[in-house]
Scaffold this motif. Sequence first.
Motif, short mmCIF file in Angstrom:
data_model
loop_
_atom_site.label_atom_id
_atom_site.label_comp_id
_atom_site.label_asym_id
_atom_site.label_seq_id
_atom_site.Cartn_x
_atom_site.Cartn_y
_atom_site.Cartn_z
N ALA A 1 48.38 83.24 19.44
CA ALA A 1 48.00 82.43 18.08
C ALA A 1 48.67 83.18 17.04
N ILE A 2 49.13 84.16 16.88
CA ILE A 2 49.76 85.05 15.79
C ILE A 2 51.00 84.31 15.36
N PHE A 3 51.54 83.54 16.43
CA PHE A 3 52.95 83.11 16.02
C PHE A 3 53.06 81.68 15.52
N SER A 4 51.77 80.90 15.38
CA SER A 4 51.50 79.61 14.92
C SER A 4 51.03 79.70 13.51
N GLU A 5 51.75 79.04 12.52
CA GLU A 5 51.16 78.92 11.24
C GLU A 5 50.42 78.00 11.13
N LYS A 6 50.13 76.87 11.93
CA LYS A 6 49.21 75.71 11.81
C LYS A 6 48.06 75.80 12.72
N ASN A 7 48.04 76.85 13.60
CA ASN A 7 46.92 77.21 14.49
C ASN A 7 46.97 76.11 15.66
N LYS A 8 48.25 75.87 16.12
CA LYS A 8 48.37 74.95 17.15
C LYS A 8 48.57 75.64 18.76
N VAL A 9 47.96 76.90 18.66
CA VAL A 9 48.12 77.42 20.06
C VAL A 9 46.53 77.29 20.40
N LEU A 10 46.46 76.45 21.53
CA LEU A 10 45.15 75.94 22.10
C LEU A 10 44.41 77.16 22.74
N CYS A 11 45.15 77.97 23.49
CA CYS A 11 44.80 79.11 24.00
C CYS A 11 45.83 79.89 24.53
N SER A 12 45.69 81.12 25.17
CA SER A 12 46.58 81.94 25.69
C SER A 12 46.11 82.44 27.16
N MET A 13 46.99 82.50 28.23
CA MET A 13 46.51 83.20 29.33
C MET A 13 47.26 84.52 29.14
N VAL A 14 46.13 85.42 29.36
CA VAL A 14 46.35 86.94 29.15
C VAL A 14 46.42 87.73 30.20
N LYS A 15 47.40 88.56 30.56
CA LYS A 15 47.37 89.72 31.54
C LYS A 15 47.11 90.85 30.71
N ARG A 16 46.05 91.52 31.26
CA ARG A 16 45.51 92.81 30.64
C ARG A 16 46.48 94.02 31.15
N TRP B 1 56.38 77.17 17.74
CA TRP B 1 57.25 76.48 16.41
C TRP B 1 57.24 75.20 16.57
N ALA B 2 57.64 74.52 17.92
CA ALA B 2 57.89 73.26 17.67
C ALA B 2 56.33 72.48 17.83
N ALA B 3 55.42 73.20 18.35
CA ALA B 3 54.05 72.54 18.28
C ALA B 3 53.64 72.68 16.76
N ASP B 4 53.95 73.31 16.07
CA ASP B 4 53.66 73.49 14.52
C ASP B 4 54.10 72.07 13.81
N GLN B 5 55.31 71.94 14.18
CA GLN B 5 56.26 70.83 13.55
C GLN B 5 55.83 69.60 13.97
N TYR B 6 55.59 69.52 15.33
CA TYR B 6 55.30 68.02 15.95
C TYR B 6 53.96 68.07 16.41
N ASP B 7 53.10 68.82 16.20
CA ASP B 7 51.62 68.50 15.99
C ASP B 7 51.14 68.17 17.60
N PHE B 8 51.64 69.14 18.73
CA PHE B 8 51.01 69.01 19.77
C PHE B 8 50.30 70.75 19.94
N TRP B 9 49.78 70.61 21.13
CA TRP B 9 49.00 72.22 21.47
C TRP B 9 50.09 72.85 22.52
N ALA B 10 50.26 74.11 21.96
CA ALA B 10 50.85 75.15 23.16
C ALA B 10 49.82 76.01 23.53
N ILE B 11 50.17 76.58 24.74
CA ILE B 11 49.37 77.66 25.26
C ILE B 11 50.10 78.87 25.60
N GLY B 12 49.75 79.96 25.22
CA GLY B 12 50.58 81.16 25.22
C GLY B 12 50.56 81.86 26.36
N MET B 13 51.49 82.93 26.74
CA MET B 13 51.28 83.25 27.76
C MET B 13 51.37 85.14 27.75
N ASP B 14 50.27 85.78 28.54
CA ASP B 14 50.32 87.05 28.57
C ASP B 14 49.55 87.91 27.65
#
Length: 441
Positions: free
Chosen positions: A347-362, A330-343
Amino acid sequence: MKKLIMAFMLILLVLGGMIPEINAYADYDTKITQIDGKYTISINYIFDKLGAKVSLENSTYTITKGKNIIILNVGSNYAIVNQEEVEMDIPVTYSEVSMKFIEKYDTLFGNNVIWDEKSHMVSIMKTEAPVKSNVSFGMVTDIGGLGDKYYNDWAWSGLIKAGKELGSEPLVIQSRSQEDYLINMIKMTRKADLTIGIGFLMENAMKAAANLYQDKKFGIIDTVIDAPNVMSITYKENEGSFLVGVIAGMTTKTNTVGFIGGMDIPIIKEYEIGFRAGVASVNPDAKVLISYTGDFANPELGWEAALSQHNQKADVIYHASGACGIGIIWAADQYDFWAIGMDSDQAIFSEKNKVLCSMVKRVDVATHYLARSLAEGTFRGGYEKCMGLLEDGVGYSDYGRNVSDKAAEVAEKYKVKIIKGEIIVPSTEEELSTFKPVKLK
């Protein structure tokens, strides 16, 4: 579960119309040819790996295994599969057949061939037709339950897949609080042969349940329980984190990136250490800010930590902080930086597509593995199965399409070197202190 009969193979893309090569991580070499944007692979090579017999009569290839027969005619867009005519996407040549065709019909030969056009990877899993049995399996969810678009949903999808393959209906009991874990496991043991717990927070409850029901089998994800009837699945979080570290290091414009963890515990440190090693490998001048929220469930703490790092010029922030990460996004959306998700892909949590990518655990791979091992008689109590890049247990996803082509290409090259054992990703401060960043040519 049968072991991989062939490790992942990398296709090294080259310019224009040149032919990409596959380098198998075994004593094999072959080539893939690209025709009109579609790929073909050596007939003899691929079907040999599928354990099938190939014979050439004039301009006709006959591939047999058991009672299954495929007839391929050179130059034809059609094949005969067990006496039925089927259409292929490109004609057969004298030495090659469509990769898509193999991917579609490989199950006739008791194998699973996966061709990923995005990553340019081929993997072959040796399998056998499942024995339809009355084995039963189910999972106890963590708090949040099904519908969380996260750990529980991924775990459940793996069991659904196993259920379809094995002819069994997977079971699920959802937890509303940590106090539910033990009672829910006891309920599941009364219904199923295998009870799977989702997450390390269930460790104590599963230890108790496994001790009470020693004639039952249990599977735990993300922690290790030393008990004769418990099989543990863990991950090489450091390997997946290394890849997103590479991407972060190549994406930052300020040469400052951040990591925000939840609890400062060994499993979360693995995310941090792997990330730092990845950043250092591609951008040794980049500064990595480190923060811990002390919590896994408070988005406000994530927001505050992210804002603090952003104020110190961090323009890419990777988190391993559970629900705190929602606040970071949410902070990435408001302040315009990239977030990287976990597990999972966040990207579904970003309204402004500010999730650069996510590290995923299958987690789906883990639950599927556990269920299959039960049905196939390969379940090993007291055993830890650690899944990394080689086992497709970790990686990264880019649902928002924000990773540059160059960063993706470099991350893929590092992935191959890690799989081949040419790079050992550190997981502790001690290992990181002696790690020598590998800069690719």
